[in-house]
Design an enzyme around this catalytic site. Structure first.
Site, mmCIF file in Angstrom:
data_model
loop_
_atom_site.group_PDB
_atom_site.id
_atom_site.type_symbol
_atom_site.label_atom_id
_atom_site.label_comp_id
_atom_site.label_asym_id
_atom_site.label_seq_id
_atom_site.Cartn_x
_atom_site.Cartn_y
_atom_site.Cartn_z
ATOM 1 N N SER A 126 -18.133 -55.560 14.415
ATOM 2 C CA SER A 126 -19.022 -54.944 15.409
ATOM 3 C C SER A 126 -20.104 -54.121 14.714
ATOM 4 O O SER A 126 -19.877 -53.566 13.630
ATOM 5 C CB SER A 126 -18.182 -54.029 16.299
ATOM 6 N N TYR A 151 -11.020 -46.972 17.669
ATOM 7 C CA TYR A 151 -11.373 -48.388 17.832
ATOM 8 C C TYR A 151 -12.404 -48.797 16.782
ATOM 9 O O TYR A 151 -12.241 -49.794 16.074
ATOM 10 C CB TYR A 151 -11.938 -48.653 19.242
ATOM 11 N N LYS A 155 -12.385 -51.539 13.174
ATOM 12 C CA LYS A 155 -13.323 -52.582 12.724
ATOM 13 C C LYS A 155 -13.698 -52.345 11.252
ATOM 14 O O LYS A 155 -13.697 -53.273 10.449
ATOM 15 C CB LYS A 155 -14.577 -52.598 13.596
HETATM 16 C C1 UD1 Z 1 -19.598 -49.983 23.336
HETATM 17 C C2 UD1 Z 1 -18.864 -49.292 22.240
HETATM 18 C C3 UD1 Z 1 -18.900 -50.153 21.017
HETATM 19 C C4 UD1 Z 1 -18.252 -51.471 21.327
HETATM 20 C C5 UD1 Z 1 -18.956 -52.120 22.501
HETATM 21 C C6 UD1 Z 1 -18.191 -53.324 22.952
HETATM 22 C C7 UD1 Z 1 -19.135 -46.899 22.729
HETATM 23 C C8 UD1 Z 1 -19.703 -45.628 22.258
HETATM 24 N N1 UD1 Z 1 -19.438 -47.983 21.989
HETATM 25 O O1 UD1 Z 1 -20.949 -50.126 22.916
HETATM 26 O O2 UD1 Z 1 -18.205 -49.539 19.964
HETATM 27 O O3 UD1 Z 1 -18.317 -52.316 20.219
HETATM 28 O O4 UD1 Z 1 -19.016 -51.227 23.603
HETATM 29 O O5 UD1 Z 1 -18.887 -53.999 23.934
HETATM 30 O O6 UD1 Z 1 -18.439 -46.954 23.718
HETATM 31 N N2 UD1 Z 1 -24.358 -47.213 30.006
HETATM 32 C C9 UD1 Z 1 -24.757 -46.553 31.148
HETATM 33 N N3 UD1 Z 1 -23.949 -46.609 32.239
HETATM 34 C C10 UD1 Z 1 -22.751 -47.274 32.249
HETATM 35 C C11 UD1 Z 1 -22.360 -47.937 31.066
HETATM 36 C C12 UD1 Z 1 -23.172 -47.883 29.959
HETATM 37 O O7 UD1 Z 1 -25.823 -45.944 31.191
HETATM 38 O O8 UD1 Z 1 -22.056 -47.256 33.258
HETATM 39 C C13 UD1 Z 1 -25.245 -47.196 28.826
HETATM 40 C C14 UD1 Z 1 -24.624 -46.524 27.616
HETATM 41 O O9 UD1 Z 1 -24.902 -45.160 27.608
HETATM 42 C C15 UD1 Z 1 -25.310 -47.288 26.479
HETATM 43 C C16 UD1 Z 1 -25.595 -48.671 27.049
HETATM 44 O O10 UD1 Z 1 -25.483 -48.537 28.453
HETATM 45 O O11 UD1 Z 1 -26.532 -46.673 26.191
HETATM 46 C C17 UD1 Z 1 -24.617 -49.709 26.586
HETATM 47 O O12 UD1 Z 1 -23.308 -49.234 26.804
HETATM 48 P P1 UD1 Z 1 -22.025 -50.170 26.609
HETATM 49 O O13 UD1 Z 1 -22.200 -51.450 27.334
HETATM 50 O O14 UD1 Z 1 -20.816 -49.360 26.928
HETATM 51 O O15 UD1 Z 1 -22.049 -50.527 25.068
HETATM 52 P P2 UD1 Z 1 -22.108 -49.564 23.783
HETATM 53 O O16 UD1 Z 1 -21.837 -48.172 24.136
HETATM 54 O O17 UD1 Z 1 -23.375 -49.851 23.079
#
Ligand code: UD1
Length: 341
Positions: A126, A151, A155
């Site tokens: 990842s 987690y 990795k």
């Molecule tokens: C997350 C994990 C990452 C993992 C990946 C797997 C964290 C910090 N990181 O990545 O280690 O490999 O998932 O898919 O959890 N967001 C919102 N509202 C929501 C959900 C997300 O605003 O309800 C935003 C988050 O703040 C982020 C972006 O969407 O900026 C992407 O979030 P997400 O899909 O959870 O992925 P990551 O956080 O990048």
């Protein structure tokens, strides 16, 4: 015909990779304990490809079961290892479960591969190993940073285990793919992402909100140092990502790898903010998406996207599916699951 063991093959990325492997002519045997997926995924893979992958249900963190599996299956040519716990938040509360499961499974597989003379392993890593990089986009020589969660650390440590094992066992080839943010679903709407409970990740939350299951999307912060204030990620289509595994397997099996441990970024090379993604979803589906801005989520990085030059040149792989199509596929999958027309 080469046979590939796909661990975690009924999961989100695993199931799409099984489809791509079969369509490329490989035979597949899946091992999955169904702790976060359903057995009917195997039926749906068969519906897409016309070919039923073999399937065994057991826990790969059990050493004896893994050795026994390799003893019973002497026709395996390579392994793609997806099976792992992957909920970032949960890993903070259950670190030992994450380390025990994710580390033991990999070590059991490596040990059994050596024992059984299976030489090639592709590992699902990842971009989380980079943390918040100082310079963007990230290349494979961007230094890894300490993980933000247990987690994430599994990795990093698993990459190190493969590196060290391959240094000691010259006949074994390891290749880690560092995924950016995998999203989407198969265009057939027969397989996709099925998070249990309230989704943590952005796109499943968006599709569930659009389906009326969640009231509104909470956007975690709009005061980041980015053009629109929301965090930036590199969202990669799950079918594109799956195809990277097929070319990685082919590279190892044809002996085209340049060293016996390699790693590649797998992303699109393009960063999108949360708001840009939300707007792309609305545009491609025509569905309105209620959202509100809330506070930042702990542990979120500001921005990351991939430099994919190495995967483009060495693997001959490139992301192809436009983001609008990826989001439409995710929406069609959600609608299919919910019986929405
Ligand atoms: C997350 C994990 C990452 C993992 C990946 C797997 C964290 C910090 N990181 O990545 O280690 O490999 O998932 O898919 O959890 N967001 C919102 N509202 C929501 C959900 C997300 O605003 O309800 C935003 C988050 O703040 C982020 C972006 O969407 O900026 C992407 O979030 P997400 O899909 O959870 O992925 P990551 O956080 O990048």
């Amino acid at each position: 015909m080469s046979k590939i063991l796909v661990t975690g093959g009924t999961g989100f990325i695993g199931s799409h990779t099984v489809v791509e492997l079969q369509e490329a002519g490989y035979d597949v045997i899946i091992v999955d304990d169904l702790s976060n997926s359903k057995a009917e995924v195997v039926d749906n893979i068969e519906k897409i490809t016309g070919k039923r992958p073999e399937f065994e249900n057991f826990d790969l963190s059990n050493r004896a079961d893994v050795l026994n599996f390799f003893l019973r299956h002497k026709d395996i040519d390579a392994v793609i290892h997806f099976a792992a716990f992957k909920a970032v938040g949960e890993s903070v509360y259950k670190p030992l479960e994450y380390y025990r499961n994710n580390l033991n499974s990999l070590m059991n597989i490596l040990e059994s591969m050596k024992f059984a003379g299976v030489r090639n392993l592709v590992f699902s890593s990842s971009c989380t190993v980079y943390g918040q990089p100082e310079k963007l986009p990230v290349t494979e020589s961007t230094p890894r940073l300490p993980a933000e969660s247990p987690y994430g650390n599994t990795k990093t440590v698993n990459e190190d285990i493969i590196r060290d094992f391959c240094a000691a066992e010259k006949e074994i080839n390891g290749l880690a793919l560092r995924y950016f943010n995998p999203i989407g679903a198969h265009p057939s709407s027969l397989i996709g992402e099925s998070p249990v409970g309230v989704p943590n990740n952005l796109v499943p939350y968006i599709t569930q909100t659009a389906a009326g299951i969640r009231k509104e999307l909470s956007i975690f912060g709009n005061d980041y140092d980015t053009p629109d204030g929301t965090p930036i990620r590199d969202y990669i289509d799950v079918v594109d990502l799956s195809k990277a595994h097929v070319v990685a397997i082919r590279r190892l099996m044809e002996g085209k790898n340049k060293s016996n441990y390699e790693f590649f970024n797998v992303g699109t090379g393009r960063g999108l903010s949360v708001l840009e993604l939300v707007n792309a979803f609305k545009k491609s589906t025509g569905v309105d998406l209620p959202y509100k801005i809330v506070g930042r989520r702990a542990g979120d990085i500001v921005k990351i996207w991939a430099d994919t030059t190495l995967a483009n040149t060495e693997l001959g792989w490139k992301a192809e599916v436009p983001i609008e199509q990826t989001l439409l596929n995710a929406w069609n999958w959600e609608k299919k699951c919910r019986g929405i027309r």
